[in-house]
Design an enzyme around this catalytic site. Structure first.
Site, PDB file in Angstrom:
ATOM      1  N   ASP A   1      31.639  15.953 -49.037  1.00 24.71           N
ATOM      2  CA  ASP A   1      30.207  16.056 -48.722  1.00 24.71           C
ATOM      3  C   ASP A   1      29.808  15.527 -47.342  1.00 24.71           C
ATOM      4  O   ASP A   1      28.715  15.816 -46.865  1.00 24.71           O
ATOM      5  CB  ASP A   1      29.386  15.308 -49.784  1.00 24.71           C
ATOM      6  CG  ASP A   1      29.551  15.912 -51.168  1.00 24.71           C
ATOM      7  OD1 ASP A   1      29.797  17.123 -51.247  1.00 24.71           O
ATOM      8  OD2 ASP A   1      29.433  15.176 -52.162  1.00 24.71           O
TER       9      ASP A   1
ATOM     10  N   THR B   1      35.518  12.318 -49.503  1.00 25.55           N
ATOM     11  CA  THR B   1      34.580  13.232 -50.166  1.00 25.55           C
ATOM     12  C   THR B   1      34.370  14.428 -49.260  1.00 25.55           C
ATOM     13  O   THR B   1      34.380  14.282 -48.036  1.00 25.55           O
ATOM     14  CB  THR B   1      33.221  12.546 -50.463  1.00 25.55           C
ATOM     15  OG1 THR B   1      32.274  13.540 -50.873  1.00 25.55           O
ATOM     16  CG2 THR B   1      32.637  11.853 -49.237  1.00 25.55           C
TER      17      THR B   1
ATOM     18  N   GLY C   1      34.538  12.152 -57.088  1.00 28.22           N
ATOM     19  CA  GLY C   1      34.973  13.542 -56.894  1.00 28.22           C
ATOM     20  C   GLY C   1      36.195  13.574 -55.989  1.00 28.22           C
ATOM     21  O   GLY C   1      36.247  12.860 -55.001  1.00 28.22           O
TER      22      GLY C   1
ATOM     23  N   ARG D   1      35.378   9.479 -63.292  1.00 29.01           N
ATOM     24  CA  ARG D   1      34.044   8.858 -63.285  1.00 29.01           C
ATOM     25  C   ARG D   1      34.092   7.811 -64.401  1.00 29.01           C
ATOM     26  O   ARG D   1      34.504   8.106 -65.522  1.00 29.01           O
ATOM     27  CB  ARG D   1      32.963   9.891 -63.605  1.00 29.01           C
ATOM     28  CG  ARG D   1      33.086  11.151 -62.761  1.00 29.01           C
ATOM     29  CD  ARG D   1      32.076  11.211 -61.663  1.00 29.01           C
ATOM     30  NE  ARG D   1      32.192  12.475 -60.945  1.00 29.01           N
ATOM     31  CZ  ARG D   1      31.935  12.619 -59.666  1.00 29.01           C
ATOM     32  NH1 ARG D   1      31.556  11.592 -58.937  1.00 29.01           N
ATOM     33  NH2 ARG D   1      32.043  13.783 -59.075  1.00 29.01           N
TER      34      ARG D   1
ATOM     35  N   ASP E   1      28.858  12.645 -46.612  1.00 32.82           N
ATOM     36  CA  ASP E   1      27.579  11.946 -46.805  1.00 32.82           C
ATOM     37  C   ASP E   1      27.719  10.428 -46.751  1.00 32.82           C
ATOM     38  O   ASP E   1      26.915   9.706 -47.347  1.00 32.82           O
ATOM     39  CB  ASP E   1      26.953  12.372 -48.152  1.00 32.82           C
ATOM     40  CG  ASP E   1      27.846  12.053 -49.333  1.00 32.82           C
ATOM     41  OD1 ASP E   1      29.020  11.694 -49.131  1.00 32.82           O
ATOM     42  OD2 ASP E   1      27.368  12.169 -50.481  1.00 32.82           O
TER      43      ASP E   1
ATOM     44  N   ASP F   1      30.360   7.593 -52.010  1.00 30.92           N
ATOM     45  CA  ASP F   1      29.482   6.417 -51.965  1.00 30.92           C
ATOM     46  C   ASP F   1      29.444   5.650 -53.289  1.00 30.92           C
ATOM     47  O   ASP F   1      29.308   4.425 -53.283  1.00 30.92           O
ATOM     48  CB  ASP F   1      28.077   6.777 -51.465  1.00 30.92           C
ATOM     49  CG  ASP F   1      27.471   7.945 -52.215  1.00 30.92           C
ATOM     50  OD1 ASP F   1      28.118   8.448 -53.166  1.00 30.92           O
ATOM     51  OD2 ASP F   1      26.350   8.350 -51.879  1.00 30.92           O
TER      52      ASP F   1
ATOM     53  N   ARG G   1      25.814  17.665 -51.877  1.00 30.63           N
ATOM     54  CA  ARG G   1      24.865  16.755 -52.547  1.00 30.63           C
ATOM     55  C   ARG G   1      23.566  16.655 -51.753  1.00 30.63           C
ATOM     56  O   ARG G   1      22.862  17.632 -51.641  1.00 30.63           O
ATOM     57  CB  ARG G   1      25.499  15.397 -52.756  1.00 30.63           C
ATOM     58  CG  ARG G   1      26.286  15.405 -54.047  1.00 30.63           C
ATOM     59  CD  ARG G   1      26.083  14.179 -54.801  1.00 30.63           C
ATOM     60  NE  ARG G   1      27.192  13.288 -54.493  1.00 30.63           N
ATOM     61  CZ  ARG G   1      27.422  12.171 -55.119  1.00 30.63           C
ATOM     62  NH1 ARG G   1      26.605  11.766 -56.055  1.00 30.63           N
ATOM     63  NH2 ARG G   1      28.459  11.444 -54.804  1.00 30.63           N
TER      64      ARG G   1
HETATM   65  P1  ATP Z   1      31.616  11.983 -54.774  1.00 29.12           P
HETATM   66  O1  ATP Z   1      30.401  11.670 -53.969  1.00 29.12           O
HETATM   67  O2  ATP Z   1      32.619  12.746 -53.987  1.00 29.12           O
HETATM   68  O3  ATP Z   1      31.352  12.579 -56.106  1.00 29.12           O
HETATM   69  P2  ATP Z   1      31.684   9.206 -55.557  1.00 29.12           P
HETATM   70  O4  ATP Z   1      32.659   8.138 -55.283  1.00 29.12           O
HETATM   71  O5  ATP Z   1      30.315   9.022 -54.981  1.00 29.12           O
HETATM   72  O6  ATP Z   1      32.348  10.574 -55.097  1.00 29.12           O
HETATM   73  P3  ATP Z   1      30.687   8.561 -58.212  1.00 29.12           P
HETATM   74  O7  ATP Z   1      30.908   9.215 -59.531  1.00 29.12           O
HETATM   75  O8  ATP Z   1      29.307   8.328 -57.768  1.00 29.12           O
HETATM   76  O9  ATP Z   1      31.544   9.399 -57.145  1.00 29.12           O
HETATM   77  O10 ATP Z   1      31.390   7.120 -58.245  1.00 29.12           O
HETATM   78  C1  ATP Z   1      32.736   6.997 -58.648  1.00 29.12           C
HETATM   79  C2  ATP Z   1      32.926   5.788 -59.531  1.00 29.12           C
HETATM   80  O11 ATP Z   1      32.605   4.595 -58.798  1.00 29.12           O
HETATM   81  C3  ATP Z   1      32.025   5.715 -60.768  1.00 29.12           C
HETATM   82  O12 ATP Z   1      32.450   6.500 -61.841  1.00 29.12           O
HETATM   83  C4  ATP Z   1      32.113   4.219 -61.081  1.00 29.12           C
HETATM   84  O13 ATP Z   1      33.340   3.911 -61.739  1.00 29.12           O
HETATM   85  C5  ATP Z   1      32.109   3.593 -59.700  1.00 29.12           C
HETATM   86  N1  ATP Z   1      30.720   3.211 -59.363  1.00 29.12           N
HETATM   87  C6  ATP Z   1      29.705   4.024 -58.976  1.00 29.12           C
HETATM   88  N2  ATP Z   1      28.562   3.338 -58.774  1.00 29.12           N
HETATM   89  C7  ATP Z   1      28.858   2.048 -59.065  1.00 29.12           C
HETATM   90  C8  ATP Z   1      28.104   0.823 -59.067  1.00 29.12           C
HETATM   91  N3  ATP Z   1      26.797   0.796 -58.780  1.00 29.12           N
HETATM   92  N4  ATP Z   1      28.749  -0.315 -59.410  1.00 29.12           N
HETATM   93  C9  ATP Z   1      30.057  -0.310 -59.731  1.00 29.12           C
HETATM   94  N5  ATP Z   1      30.809   0.789 -59.762  1.00 29.12           N
HETATM   95  C10 ATP Z   1      30.239   1.957 -59.427  1.00 29.12           C
END
Ligand code: ATP
Length: 319
Positions: A127, A125, A11, A72, A129, A103, A171
């Site tokens: 959030d 982020t 995000g 994503r 978090d 995260d 979240r």
């Molecule tokens: P926000 O919390 O603000 O939405 P975020 O970074 O947590 O941001 P996610 O969609 O959970 O958002 O993760 C972003 C991208 O990171 C995913 O689309 C994927 O490409 C990569 N990713 C997430 N989890 C994993 C994992 N377990 N292993 C490898 N890559 C990952």
């Protein structure tokens, strides 16, 4: 280290541009070439990588979102996909990667690090978090957007003697909700870290109305309960018109606040410093207003964000 890459993932959050800018300019100041990767891990896998110059990051410090784009890309969880991504980086002779994201994005950075490719994570982020930092990049801007909305709701609700239920993002982290409740003067806050006592909420609002309050405000973190149903219950109990407002993605947009720009600039420059000092597999945080770094693997696997009990209690005390 001669070349580094930077990407934004997950995000988006206001201040990501300021972070990219800081990585680019701090890198160039230290004689390092910096490459921007478009649309997060997706663009990394598709080899959408371009060299960034000083002027590539002109006029972005004040802009919300991320000019590199974010995505994503669940396929990044597969090792074969990550291996292809690392091949792309190696082809460009990029030695290390700065990942700005939440995260999930840290998880991707952790896995690349485990595969021998050094990454530095910056907490981007709204959030708030992420473990290992008091504040994430974007939190302050989102909070100010929420406060602006709450102030507006207060004006119209108190004119009409109405109750407002406001759902905010976060979240599974109640920091945005608690901070908004204190700064917005809410009557009640509901966060995921604490059990939701609906009866206590209803009787507290009822008591306030009996004392002659013209307006009541409930701030609630997303994913806790159906806010429209809650508004209906409050309305039938108090006989006052009650409206739920889900702020949604409005909270993620807008020009970053000065605080977020400074945080992002400090963290971005610090990431470059860490890489130059030979560190990899770290995530950057701000604790007690000092920049710190933690092992990214340890951060994801073992560290937990402490719950801000003081802020939670304060919102109850000041209602
Ligand atoms: P926000 O919390 O603000 O939405 P975020 O970074 O947590 O941001 P996610 O969609 O959970 O958002 O993760 C972003 C991208 O990171 C995913 O689309 C994927 O490409 C990569 N990713 C997430 N989890 C994993 C994992 N377990 N292993 C490898 N890559 C990952």
């Amino acid at each position: 280290i001669k070349k580094i890459g930077v990407l934004t993932s997950g995000g988006d959050s206001p201040g990501m541009n300021a972070a990219i800018r800081a990585v680019v300019r701090a890198g160039l100041s230290s004689g390092i070439e910096v490459f921007g990767i478009h649309d997060g891990y997706l663009g990394l896998h598709q080899d959408r990588i371009e060299k960034l110059e000083r002027y590539s990051v002109s006029d972005v410090i004040n802009r919300g979102g991320t000019f590199l784009g974010s995505a994503r890309f669940p396929a990044f969880k597969e090792e074969s996909v990550r291996r292809e991504a690392i091949e792309n980086l190696k082809r460009h002779a990029i030695d290390a990667l700065v990942v700005v994201g939440g995260d999930g994005s840290y998880m991707g950075a952790k896995k690349l690090t485990e595969m021998g490719y050094p990454c530095i994570g910056l907490p981007g982020t709204i959030d708030n978090d992420i473990a290992g930092t008091d504040y994430t990049i974007g939190f302050d801007t989102a909070l100010n957007v929420i406060i602006d909305a709450i102030d507006r709701l207060r004006d119209t609700s108190s004119s009409h003697k109405r109750i407002s239920v406001v759902e905010v993002m976060g979240r599974h982290c109640g920091d945005l909700a608690m901070s908004a409740a204190v700064a917005g003067g809410a009557e009640f806050v509901v966060v995921p870290e604490q059990p939701f006592d609906k009866e206590s909420l209803l009787s507290q609002i009822e008591a306030g109305v009996a004392r002659g309050k013209r307006h009541a405000l409930v701030v609630i973190c997303e994913h806790v309960t159906d806010v429209n149903a809650l508004a209906k219950e409050i309305e039938s109990r108090t006989e006052l018109e009650t409206r739920a407002t889900i702020l949604g993605h409005i909270q993620r947009g807008g020009s970053p606040t000065a605080r977020d720009r400074i945080l992002a600039s400090r963290m971005g420059a610090y990431a470059v410093e860490l890489l130059l000092a030979g560190h990899g597999g770290r995530c950057v945080g701000l604790q007690h207003n000092e920049l710190v770094h933690h092992d990214i693997i340890d951060c994801i696997e073992n560290m937990k964000r402490p719950f801000n009990q003081e802020l939670f209690d304060l919102s109850a005390k000041l209602f």
